[in-house]
Design a protein around this motif. Structure first.
Motif, short mmCIF file in Angstrom:
data_model
loop_
_atom_site.label_atom_id
_atom_site.label_comp_id
_atom_site.label_asym_id
_atom_site.label_seq_id
_atom_site.Cartn_x
_atom_site.Cartn_y
_atom_site.Cartn_z
N ASN A 31 -23.77 38.63 -16.85
CA ASN A 31 -23.91 37.34 -17.52
C ASN A 31 -23.69 36.17 -16.57
O ASN A 31 -24.41 35.17 -16.64
CB ASN A 31 -22.92 37.25 -18.70
CG ASN A 31 -23.39 38.04 -19.90
OD1 ASN A 31 -24.54 38.45 -19.98
ND2 ASN A 31 -22.50 38.26 -20.84
N CYS A 32 -22.71 36.29 -15.68
CA CYS A 32 -22.44 35.20 -14.73
C CYS A 32 -23.59 35.05 -13.73
O CYS A 32 -23.95 33.92 -13.36
CB CYS A 32 -21.12 35.46 -14.00
SG CYS A 32 -19.66 35.20 -15.03
N SER A 33 -24.16 36.17 -13.28
CA SER A 33 -25.29 36.09 -12.34
C SER A 33 -26.50 35.45 -13.00
O SER A 33 -27.22 34.65 -12.38
CB SER A 33 -25.63 37.48 -11.81
OG SER A 33 -26.05 38.33 -12.87
N GLN A 34 -26.74 35.79 -14.27
CA GLN A 34 -27.84 35.18 -15.01
C GLN A 34 -27.59 33.69 -15.25
O GLN A 34 -28.52 32.87 -15.20
CB GLN A 34 -28.03 35.89 -16.36
CG GLN A 34 -28.58 37.29 -16.26
CD GLN A 34 -30.02 37.32 -15.79
OE1 GLN A 34 -30.83 36.47 -16.17
NE2 GLN A 34 -30.34 38.29 -14.94
N ASN A 38 -30.23 31.05 -13.79
CA ASN A 38 -31.02 30.22 -14.72
C ASN A 38 -30.45 28.83 -14.94
O ASN A 38 -31.10 28.00 -15.57
CB ASN A 38 -31.14 30.94 -16.07
CG ASN A 38 -31.78 32.29 -15.96
OD1 ASN A 38 -32.65 32.51 -15.12
ND2 ASN A 38 -31.36 33.23 -16.81
N GLN A 39 -29.21 28.60 -14.44
CA GLN A 39 -28.52 27.32 -14.66
C GLN A 39 -28.38 27.00 -16.16
O GLN A 39 -28.32 25.84 -16.55
CB GLN A 39 -29.28 26.18 -13.96
CG GLN A 39 -29.36 26.30 -12.45
CD GLN A 39 -27.98 26.19 -11.80
OE1 GLN A 39 -27.22 25.26 -12.08
NE2 GLN A 39 -27.67 27.14 -10.94
N ALA A 44 -24.56 33.19 -27.35
CA ALA A 44 -24.13 34.59 -27.47
C ALA A 44 -23.59 35.11 -26.14
O ALA A 44 -22.54 35.76 -26.09
CB ALA A 44 -25.28 35.47 -27.95
N ASP A 45 -24.30 34.81 -25.03
CA ASP A 45 -23.85 35.26 -23.71
C ASP A 45 -22.56 34.56 -23.29
O ASP A 45 -21.72 35.16 -22.61
CB ASP A 45 -24.95 35.01 -22.67
CG ASP A 45 -26.08 36.02 -22.78
OD1 ASP A 45 -25.86 37.08 -23.40
OD2 ASP A 45 -27.17 35.74 -22.26
N SER A 288 -30.35 44.80 -24.76
CA SER A 288 -31.44 45.29 -23.91
C SER A 288 -31.28 44.85 -22.46
O SER A 288 -31.53 45.65 -21.54
CB SER A 288 -32.78 44.81 -24.46
OG SER A 288 -32.83 43.40 -24.53
N LYS A 289 -30.85 43.63 -22.24
CA LYS A 289 -30.67 43.12 -20.87
C LYS A 289 -29.59 43.91 -20.14
O LYS A 289 -29.80 44.35 -19.00
CB LYS A 289 -30.30 41.64 -20.91
CG LYS A 289 -30.03 41.01 -19.55
CD LYS A 289 -29.60 39.57 -19.69
CE LYS A 289 -28.22 39.45 -20.31
NZ LYS A 289 -27.75 38.06 -20.39
#
Length: 315
Positions: A31-34, A38-39, A44-45, A288-289
């Motif tokens: 989640n942190c890398s995404q 994506n900034q 939910a994340d 899914s991610k």
């Protein structure tokens, strides 16, 4: 040297700790890398990231408690350590419970379909609803702090009372402990009720959706049906794991503080790890991610092991 039962207890505690840390750290890193890439991050994340951070802290505190229970500490030393540990564990437990509850409500508002005007009003204000729930949770956290003062007074008095009067003081304090533990247990009922209500509403929404599909001769399966079923499975998993966690926590408190049965309390404490260790695995399988990222890592590790085995064969 530690007795055999203590070695088994500590080994199982460390195993559950490693499983829980692996799952939570994995979710946090993905989640942190995404988020950095994506900034931007979805609600939910963001809740999920906060949840795994609080669970990592909870697992560390739980492991420290397990180590404390197998160490032969004097009562005075044990109570000095128990005061800050109890406070930290209660904070992390409170945060993980309410953040997981917010996820259940978020799934309900995102997935369910009702024509009720109140539900539609809440659905349009999902972010504000989740924020209000977290503010509501803060009120219960303050209430927890006030109730924990009872135990803090106990730990403070233990440090000043002589060994001869210590047993008598503990016996006299049991009635107050029972009242405090009961009130602390009641504060956990609200997230249970909210999560159970969310699960029931999701089920009703699914039944209604399938009925509409059948009336329109469209079968009983579509993307919305699958999304409903997935959300219900996630909600049921959360409720089951949380109930195991809640009952084992209460059982440990009663056995340790009221009955003084330290040996049996150790193995009841093992079930406390189930929620922070098992729920991340459920979240990974249901997202899914996260699931795709986990499969990629596993395939990469499998390929690396094959290449390493081939290199060893040709040496």
């Amino acid at each position: 040297m530690l007795p055999g039962l203590d070695i088994i207890f500590l080994t199982l505690s460390i195993a559950e700790f490693i499983i829980g840390m692996s799952g939570n750290v994995f979710i946090g890193l993905v989640n942190c890398s995404q988020w950095v890439k994506n900034q931007n991050i979805s609600l939910a994340d963001f809740i999920l990231t906060c949840l795994v951070m609080s669970r990592i802290s909870q697992l560390l505190i739980s492991l420290f408690e397990s180590i404390m229970m197998v160490m032969s500490l004097q009562v005075h030393s044990f109570c000095k350590l128990a005061k800050p540990i109890t406070l930290l564990w209660r904070i992390t437990n409170h945060l993980t419970t309410w953040l997981a509850t917010c996820l259940s409500i978020l799934y309900l508002l995102k997935v369910a379909h009702f024509s009720n005007s109140l539900f539609l009003w809440l659905k349009l204000r999902t972010n504000k609803v989740v924020l209000m729930i977290l503010v509501f949770a803060l009120f219960f956290l303050i209430l927890d702090f006030l109730l924990l003062e009872t135990f803090n007074d106990f730990f403070l008095n233990v440090g000043t009372i002589g060994a001869s009067n210590l047993t008598l003081y503990i016996e006299e304090s049991k009635s107050l402990f029972i009242k405090t533990l009961t009130l602390l247990s009641l504060t956990c009922l609200f997230p249970i009720v909210l999560s159970l209500t969310s699960l029931l509403l999701l089920f009703l929404s699914l039944v209604r959706h399938i009925r509409n599909l059948q009336l329109n001769a469209m079968g009983s399966r579509d993307s919305s049906t699958e999304t409903h079923k997935k959300a219900i499975k996630m909600g049921m998993s959360f409720l089951f794991l949380f109930m195991v966690h809640f009952l084992s926590t209460q059982g440990t408190n009663w056995l340790l503080l009221i009955l003084g049965d330290k040996r049996f309390a150790k193995f009841v404490l093992l079930a406390v790890y189930v929620f922070p260790s098992g729920h991340p695995l459920v979240l990974i399988l249901g997202n899914s991610k996260l699931r795709q990222t986990a499969w990629k890592i596993l395939w990469h590790l499998k390929g690396s092991l094959k290449r390493e085995n081939l290199c060893q064969l040709y040496r």
